[in-house]
Design a protein around this motif. Sequence first.
Motif, short mmCIF file in Angstrom:
data_model
loop_
_atom_site.label_atom_id
_atom_site.label_comp_id
_atom_site.label_asym_id
_atom_site.label_seq_id
_atom_site.Cartn_x
_atom_site.Cartn_y
_atom_site.Cartn_z
N VAL A 98 -35.01 0.46 14.36
CA VAL A 98 -35.02 0.80 15.78
C VAL A 98 -34.34 -0.29 16.60
O VAL A 98 -34.71 -1.47 16.52
CB VAL A 98 -36.46 1.03 16.28
N ILE A 99 -33.39 0.10 17.42
CA ILE A 99 -32.72 -0.85 18.30
C ILE A 99 -33.68 -1.29 19.41
O ILE A 99 -34.62 -0.57 19.77
CB ILE A 99 -31.45 -0.24 18.92
N VAL A 100 -33.43 -2.46 19.95
CA VAL A 100 -34.24 -2.95 21.08
C VAL A 100 -33.39 -3.10 22.33
O VAL A 100 -33.91 -3.42 23.40
CB VAL A 100 -34.93 -4.30 20.75
N ASN A 101 -32.10 -2.83 22.21
CA ASN A 101 -31.19 -2.96 23.35
C ASN A 101 -30.15 -1.84 23.27
O ASN A 101 -29.26 -1.88 22.41
CB ASN A 101 -30.51 -4.34 23.34
N ALA A 102 -30.28 -0.86 24.16
CA ALA A 102 -29.34 0.26 24.15
C ALA A 102 -28.09 -0.01 24.97
O ALA A 102 -27.16 0.81 24.97
CB ALA A 102 -30.04 1.51 24.71
N GLN A 103 -28.04 -1.15 25.64
CA GLN A 103 -26.92 -1.42 26.54
C GLN A 103 -25.56 -1.39 25.85
O GLN A 103 -24.59 -0.88 26.42
CB GLN A 103 -27.12 -2.76 27.25
N PHE B 242 -29.95 -5.31 18.41
CA PHE B 242 -31.27 -5.78 18.00
C PHE B 242 -31.66 -7.10 18.67
O PHE B 242 -32.56 -7.78 18.24
CB PHE B 242 -31.32 -5.91 16.47
N LYS B 243 -30.94 -7.41 19.77
CA LYS B 243 -31.29 -8.57 20.58
C LYS B 243 -31.82 -8.07 21.91
O LYS B 243 -31.18 -7.25 22.57
CB LYS B 243 -30.06 -9.45 20.82
N PRO B 244 -32.99 -8.51 22.33
CA PRO B 244 -33.55 -8.02 23.59
C PRO B 244 -32.58 -8.24 24.74
O PRO B 244 -31.91 -9.28 24.81
CB PRO B 244 -34.80 -8.88 23.77
N PRO B 245 -32.46 -7.29 25.65
CA PRO B 245 -31.52 -7.44 26.76
C PRO B 245 -31.96 -8.55 27.70
O PRO B 245 -33.15 -8.83 27.81
CB PRO B 245 -31.58 -6.07 27.45
N PRO C 294 -40.60 6.80 16.16
CA PRO C 294 -41.14 5.60 15.53
C PRO C 294 -41.90 4.78 16.58
O PRO C 294 -41.51 4.75 17.75
CB PRO C 294 -39.90 4.87 15.04
N PRO C 295 -42.98 4.10 16.17
CA PRO C 295 -43.80 3.35 17.14
C PRO C 295 -43.00 2.39 18.01
O PRO C 295 -43.26 2.25 19.21
CB PRO C 295 -44.80 2.61 16.25
N GLU C 296 -41.99 1.72 17.41
CA GLU C 296 -41.22 0.75 18.18
C GLU C 296 -40.42 1.43 19.30
O GLU C 296 -40.31 0.89 20.41
CB GLU C 296 -40.25 -0.01 17.27
N ALA C 297 -39.89 2.61 19.02
CA ALA C 297 -39.14 3.35 20.05
C ALA C 297 -40.09 3.93 21.09
O ALA C 297 -39.82 3.89 22.30
CB ALA C 297 -38.32 4.45 19.40
#
Length: 445
Positions: A384-389, A442-445, A68-71
């Motif tokens: 799409v997640i934005v924070n994999a932590q 879904f919160k930016p790290p 996906p474009p976001e990933a």
Amino acid sequence: MADMRAPVSVLLFATLAMPALAAPPAQESAAWVNRLTWGASAADAGSEKAASNRWLDAQLKHPDDTLPPEAAAQIAAMRISRKPLAALVVEQDAANRYANKLTDPAQRDAARKAYQQDMNALANEAATRSLLRDLYAPDQLREQLTWFWFNHFNVQAQKRDIRAMVGDYENTIRDHSLGKFRDLLEATLKHPAMLRYLDNDQNAANHINENYAREIMELHSMGVGSGYTQKDVQELARILTGVGVDLSPNAPKLSPQRQALYVRAGLFEFNPNRHDFGDKQFLGHTIKSSGFGEVEEALDLIARSPATARHVSEQLATYFMGDTPPASVVDRMTATWQKSDGDIAQVLRTMIRAPEFRQTLGTVFKDPVHYAISSVRLMYGDKVIVNAQPIINWLNRMGQGLYARETPDGYPMSSAAWTGPGQMSVRFEIARQIGGGAAGLFKPP
């Protein structure tokens, strides 16, 4: 506040494989998806095709890695995507050397801290990219195999400067994950992460280091008790002398005779000045002195050994079918291996199309990495997640952190390793975090 007990229960039980007895068609289809992908997604429109020949052909022959474009944008912005391996490693090495040369204690400590933070960031980028691919890439079977082969050819990121290399190492494995085993074996042998991890860059004539040679035989190929001897390990270590890593842009000083034997590809180097040129006796064959050609000859013998075919086939079957896979399946996989000269895709097809494989659907207990990824796929689908932590932290808490296994044997694949009371308690807590909200995904790290 909404009652989150229902989603927690769904996550907990849907991501622990449960025995399936006379499952209805829809349930069986979901079981196929759960086995051949990183887990069924609520937004997965192709779930009913997982068992079809067309779907399997696409996964094995022409895997599509379109994200996906976001990933894709997250991965494209990473330093490991923008700089080649050699540039990253040399840059980090220079920063480390600079820090260690500083005489002012405060400046030295600050520079060393910055170096460690940069190295951790590179490993974290690799882990994030790996998880984004696992969660959203359509080539799900290849992504599972990438994890399997990384675990099979394990390296630990925290050793030496491997944090700067681990992303490229994983990519190298991914590129060969469905090809010939012989090519995969050589690709890992030539990668600086492996050579650093098992100290073969310190292996030289008159200063033999057997670490890598032993693990090739014991873990990567033939397996313990398969007929090779300690003498074979010693001879393979001699064959591997001079196979190492060089960060310098300049070739070593070589005599005209040895110049033609010098091999360099990126950071990989075969230095004939460090090689033992005596003849070797390996696996019942005499290997004549030829420089890196000796390594090629040894890899041919290892990859084509019937013991390698059986050992690695059994490892693959255990990964996909659970503890003690049926000997009948391993036998057929081994036969396909020998017929196809170690074609991984063909061996997998033999396993997947075996009647015994279908019988194990819905019965395999998920290890932590499958549990965490399948939970997020099930709960959030294609969002799409934005924070994999948070996922990285969950895996660390469950004892299966990415690139964190210290020993070369990789994480255990037996269910007993992951079914203790403490493990289950942590899993329930993670299910509550996912089911009770986004847990920071879904919160930016």
